[in-house]
Design a protein around this motif. Sequence first.
Motif, PDB file in Angstrom:
ATOM      1  N   ARG A   1      -4.547   6.056   4.145  1.00 27.69           N
ATOM      2  CA  ARG A   1      -3.729   7.077   3.475  1.00 27.69           C
ATOM      3  C   ARG A   1      -3.932   7.034   1.962  1.00 27.69           C
ATOM      4  NH1 ARG A   1      -0.397   7.691  -0.010  1.00 27.69           N
ATOM      5  NH2 ARG A   1      -0.485   5.442  -0.297  1.00 27.69           N
ATOM      6  N   HIS A   2      -4.231   8.160   1.386  1.00 22.49           N
ATOM      7  CA  HIS A   2      -4.335   8.251  -0.074  1.00 22.49           C
ATOM      8  C   HIS A   2      -3.790   9.609  -0.493  1.00 22.49           C
ATOM      9  CE1 HIS A   2      -7.004   4.834   0.170  1.00 22.49           C
ATOM     10  NE2 HIS A   2      -7.809   5.510   0.978  1.00 22.49           N
ATOM     11  N   THR A   3      -3.277   9.695  -1.696  1.00 23.00           N
ATOM     12  CA  THR A   3      -2.888  11.002  -2.226  1.00 23.00           C
ATOM     13  C   THR A   3      -4.168  11.747  -2.596  1.00 23.00           C
ATOM     14  OG1 THR A   3      -0.788  10.155  -3.050  1.00 23.00           O
ATOM     15  CG2 THR A   3      -1.645  12.149  -4.111  1.00 23.00           C
TER      16      THR A   3
ATOM     17  N   THR B   1      -6.069   3.479  -4.820  1.00 22.89           N
ATOM     18  CA  THR B   1      -5.449   3.189  -6.123  1.00 22.89           C
ATOM     19  C   THR B   1      -5.013   1.714  -6.141  1.00 22.89           C
ATOM     20  OG1 THR B   1      -3.388   4.064  -5.215  1.00 22.89           O
ATOM     21  CG2 THR B   1      -4.690   5.558  -6.567  1.00 22.89           C
TER      22      THR B   1
ATOM     23  N   PRO C   1       1.987  14.281  -1.936  1.00 23.98           N
ATOM     24  CA  PRO C   1       3.435  14.374  -2.147  1.00 23.98           C
ATOM     25  C   PRO C   1       3.686  14.939  -3.540  1.00 23.98           C
ATOM     26  CG  PRO C   1       2.709  12.055  -1.916  1.00 23.98           C
ATOM     27  CD  PRO C   1       1.488  12.906  -2.064  1.00 23.98           C
TER      28      PRO C   1
ATOM     29  N   HIS D   1       3.896   8.008  -9.712  1.00 25.46           N
ATOM     30  CA  HIS D   1       3.071   7.449 -10.794  1.00 25.46           C
ATOM     31  C   HIS D   1       2.518   6.066 -10.428  1.00 25.46           C
ATOM     32  CE1 HIS D   1       4.133  10.854 -13.066  1.00 25.46           C
ATOM     33  NE2 HIS D   1       4.619  10.326 -14.163  1.00 25.46           N
TER      34      HIS D   1
ATOM     35  N   THR E   1       6.853  15.863  -6.298  1.00 31.73           N
ATOM     36  CA  THR E   1       8.289  15.898  -6.610  1.00 31.73           C
ATOM     37  C   THR E   1       8.583  16.623  -7.915  1.00 31.73           C
ATOM     38  OG1 THR E   1       8.027  13.681  -7.516  1.00 31.73           O
ATOM     39  CG2 THR E   1       9.028  13.850  -5.325  1.00 31.73           C
ATOM     40  N   GLN E   2       7.539  16.999  -8.663  1.00 30.20           N
ATOM     41  CA  GLN E   2       7.779  17.636  -9.958  1.00 30.20           C
ATOM     42  C   GLN E   2       8.738  18.817  -9.840  1.00 30.20           C
ATOM     43  OE1 GLN E   2       4.433  19.643 -12.080  1.00 30.20           O
ATOM     44  NE2 GLN E   2       5.251  18.531 -13.822  1.00 30.20           N
TER      45      GLN E   2
ATOM     46  N   ILE F   1      -1.770   5.633 -12.301  1.00 29.49           N
ATOM     47  CA  ILE F   1      -2.714   6.541 -11.633  1.00 29.49           C
ATOM     48  C   ILE F   1      -4.053   6.458 -12.354  1.00 29.49           C
ATOM     49  CG2 ILE F   1      -3.136   8.913 -10.891  1.00 29.49           C
ATOM     50  CD1 ILE F   1      -0.196   9.371 -10.852  1.00 29.49           C
TER      51      ILE F   1
ATOM     52  N   ARG G   1      -5.623  15.011  -4.382  1.00 30.98           N
ATOM     53  CA  ARG G   1      -5.272  16.134  -5.264  1.00 30.98           C
ATOM     54  C   ARG G   1      -6.381  17.178  -5.305  1.00 30.98           C
ATOM     55  NH1 ARG G   1      -3.470  11.321  -7.616  1.00 30.98           N
ATOM     56  NH2 ARG G   1      -1.203  11.255  -7.618  1.00 30.98           N
TER      57      ARG G   1
ATOM     58  N   LEU H   1      12.711   6.818  -3.110  1.00 34.54           N
ATOM     59  CA  LEU H   1      11.710   7.285  -2.133  1.00 34.54           C
ATOM     60  C   LEU H   1      10.562   6.277  -2.028  1.00 34.54           C
ATOM     61  CD1 LEU H   1      11.551  11.079  -3.091  1.00 34.54           C
ATOM     62  CD2 LEU H   1      12.528  10.123  -0.985  1.00 34.54           C
TER      63      LEU H   1
ATOM     64  N   ARG I   1       0.816  -1.224   0.000  1.00 35.50           N
ATOM     65  CA  ARG I   1       0.000   0.000   0.000  1.00 35.50           C
ATOM     66  C   ARG I   1       0.849   1.274   0.000  1.00 35.50           C
ATOM     67  NH1 ARG I   1      -4.096  -0.503  -2.500  1.00 35.50           N
ATOM     68  NH2 ARG I   1      -4.126   1.741  -2.151  1.00 35.50           N
TER      69      ARG I   1
ATOM     70  N   ARG J   1       1.034  19.068 -10.427  1.00 36.18           N
ATOM     71  CA  ARG J   1       1.378  18.345 -11.654  1.00 36.18           C
ATOM     72  C   ARG J   1       0.102  18.105 -12.460  1.00 36.18           C
ATOM     73  NH1 ARG J   1       5.735  14.795 -12.774  1.00 36.18           N
ATOM     74  NH2 ARG J   1       6.257  14.321 -10.618  1.00 36.18           N
TER      75      ARG J   1
HETATM   76  C1  FMN Z   1       8.254   9.979  -4.514  1.00 40.23           C
HETATM   77  C2  FMN Z   1       6.829  10.338  -4.887  1.00 40.23           C
HETATM   78  C3  FMN Z   1       6.588  11.408  -5.741  1.00 40.23           C
HETATM   79  C4  FMN Z   1       5.287  11.773  -6.078  1.00 40.23           C
HETATM   80  N1  FMN Z   1       5.079  12.886  -6.866  1.00 40.23           N
HETATM   81  C5  FMN Z   1       3.816  13.295  -7.109  1.00 40.23           C
HETATM   82  C6  FMN Z   1       3.581  14.517  -7.829  1.00 40.23           C
HETATM   83  O1  FMN Z   1       4.520  15.243  -8.208  1.00 40.23           O
HETATM   84  N2  FMN Z   1       2.297  14.884  -8.046  1.00 40.23           N
HETATM   85  C7  FMN Z   1       1.232  14.119  -7.611  1.00 40.23           C
HETATM   86  O2  FMN Z   1       0.090  14.510  -7.837  1.00 40.23           O
HETATM   87  N3  FMN Z   1       1.429  12.953  -6.934  1.00 40.23           N
HETATM   88  C8  FMN Z   1       2.694  12.536  -6.656  1.00 40.23           C
HETATM   89  N4  FMN Z   1       2.902  11.389  -5.939  1.00 40.23           N
HETATM   90  C9  FMN Z   1       1.763  10.567  -5.491  1.00 40.23           C
HETATM   91  C10 FMN Z   1       1.653   9.265  -6.299  1.00 40.23           C
HETATM   92  O3  FMN Z   1       1.135   9.512  -7.579  1.00 40.23           O
HETATM   93  C11 FMN Z   1       0.751   8.274  -5.509  1.00 40.23           C
HETATM   94  O4  FMN Z   1       1.426   7.898  -4.341  1.00 40.23           O
HETATM   95  C12 FMN Z   1       0.413   7.028  -6.292  1.00 40.23           C
HETATM   96  O5  FMN Z   1      -0.338   7.329  -7.439  1.00 40.23           O
HETATM   97  C13 FMN Z   1      -0.377   6.009  -5.440  1.00 40.23           C
HETATM   98  O6  FMN Z   1      -1.573   6.576  -4.968  1.00 40.23           O
HETATM   99  P1  FMN Z   1      -1.863   6.706  -3.403  1.00 40.23           P
HETATM  100  O7  FMN Z   1      -0.798   7.581  -2.819  1.00 40.23           O
HETATM  101  O8  FMN Z   1      -3.235   7.311  -3.322  1.00 40.23           O
HETATM  102  O9  FMN Z   1      -1.805   5.332  -2.790  1.00 40.23           O
HETATM  103  C14 FMN Z   1       4.195  11.013  -5.583  1.00 40.23           C
HETATM  104  C15 FMN Z   1       4.437   9.933  -4.720  1.00 40.23           C
HETATM  105  C16 FMN Z   1       5.739   9.601  -4.357  1.00 40.23           C
HETATM  106  C17 FMN Z   1       5.985   8.476  -3.387  1.00 40.23           C
END
Ligand code: FMN
Length: 334
Positions: A123-125, A321, A277, A27, A279-280, A200, A127, A63, A22, A219
């Motif tokens: 935990r989820h990203t 995801t 997160p 990406h 990193t762009q 994604i 946006r 990372l 998880r 991004r």
């Molecule tokens: C090192 C790293 C860099 C990432 N960079 C970006 C980013 O620049 N923009 C973004 O929208 N998500 C970014 N993400 C989020 C990932 O896209 C996300 O972790 C992945 O799609 C899995 O989805 P989840 O976090 O919801 O489980 C990043 C994640 C990691 C670990």
Amino acid sequence: MGTPTVGTERAALRDAVARALRAPSEHNAQPWRWVLGPDHLDLHVDPTRRLPFTDERGHGVLLGCGAALHHLRVALGARGWHADVRHQPEDPSGRPLARVRIRPATDGPGPWTLRHAAAIDRRHTDRRRFSGGSVPVTALQELDDAARPFGGVLHLAYGGHRAVVADAMREAAERQPTHEGYVAELDRWTHRYAGGHDGIPASARLDGPPPDYRDLVLRWFPRGTLRQPRGGADHDDASVLAVLTAVDESPVSVLRAGEALSAILLEATAQGLGTTPITQVLEVPETRERVRHRVVGAHRPPVCVLRLGRPDPLSPPLVPTPRRPLAEVLSETG
Ligand SMILES: Cc1cc2nc3c(=O)[nH]c(=O)nc-3n(C[C@H](O)[C@H](O)[C@H](O)COP(=O)(O)O)c2cc1C
């Protein structure tokens, strides 16, 4: 040759790898590969899952692997195991990034372990626009505390520092798509074949124009199905920006910073914060150098920017995801 790992230890390591699936990764490439040996577990980079046009320096891969390693530690800790982790630079001869051995813990799970273990599935990203609810300084302090054991430091970017990071993000969002191969790579990881279990998905990508919150540009991803909250009086995104730095740019330090990133994200989730997160801005050399020199000081390299905010209370929960199945990432020897 060490003592053969007894069945319960092997089962514990297998279960923990399943929880570590998880972990977040750039990406959602899931750039890890685990090998369970007779008395240890090894973590390797899966070279087929690198992002050469996005993550030219390979930091995103490290990372992501570090985040998976931290998820593994948390899962083991919650089940009463202590993990001895040896980090090492990857080697073309096949030397792993990290070797993990476990033994029963002598005391109970540490203060963070259980809450972080409980946060793994939540935990989820995110946006989407966050609410206008402020993020308390005490919560941010806890995030920095969570990062420190892994050599990470979280620098909060307020005022002039925020403006520098936000400007750099805007510039990176314009420049990176002009880099050769970047758009095709993004396209590949946002249009996966059915059953791919990675990338994604549309459910994690906004259904509207490129996100532009207050001063922040994130991004750009192809249009998805994720809806912004409708808003209301409290609709002004009050998220905080923070920059995670590592000890230095050695592969071991960046791998450990990935552990710090996971600790921050799980602690933030436990506190009810939403996280993105980013990193762009650190993948374009000019914008990375600006953030490094004008926000954190030259002595520590920035490895990830974080957007932290209070999700809108009316927002629906995010859809998890996908992740590849355990059998695809774990092989067993001995
Ligand atoms: C090192 C790293 C860099 C990432 N960079 C970006 C980013 O620049 N923009 C973004 O929208 N998500 C970014 N993400 C989020 C990932 O896209 C996300 O972790 C992945 O799609 C899995 O989805 P989840 O976090 O919801 O489980 C990043 C994640 C990691 C670990």
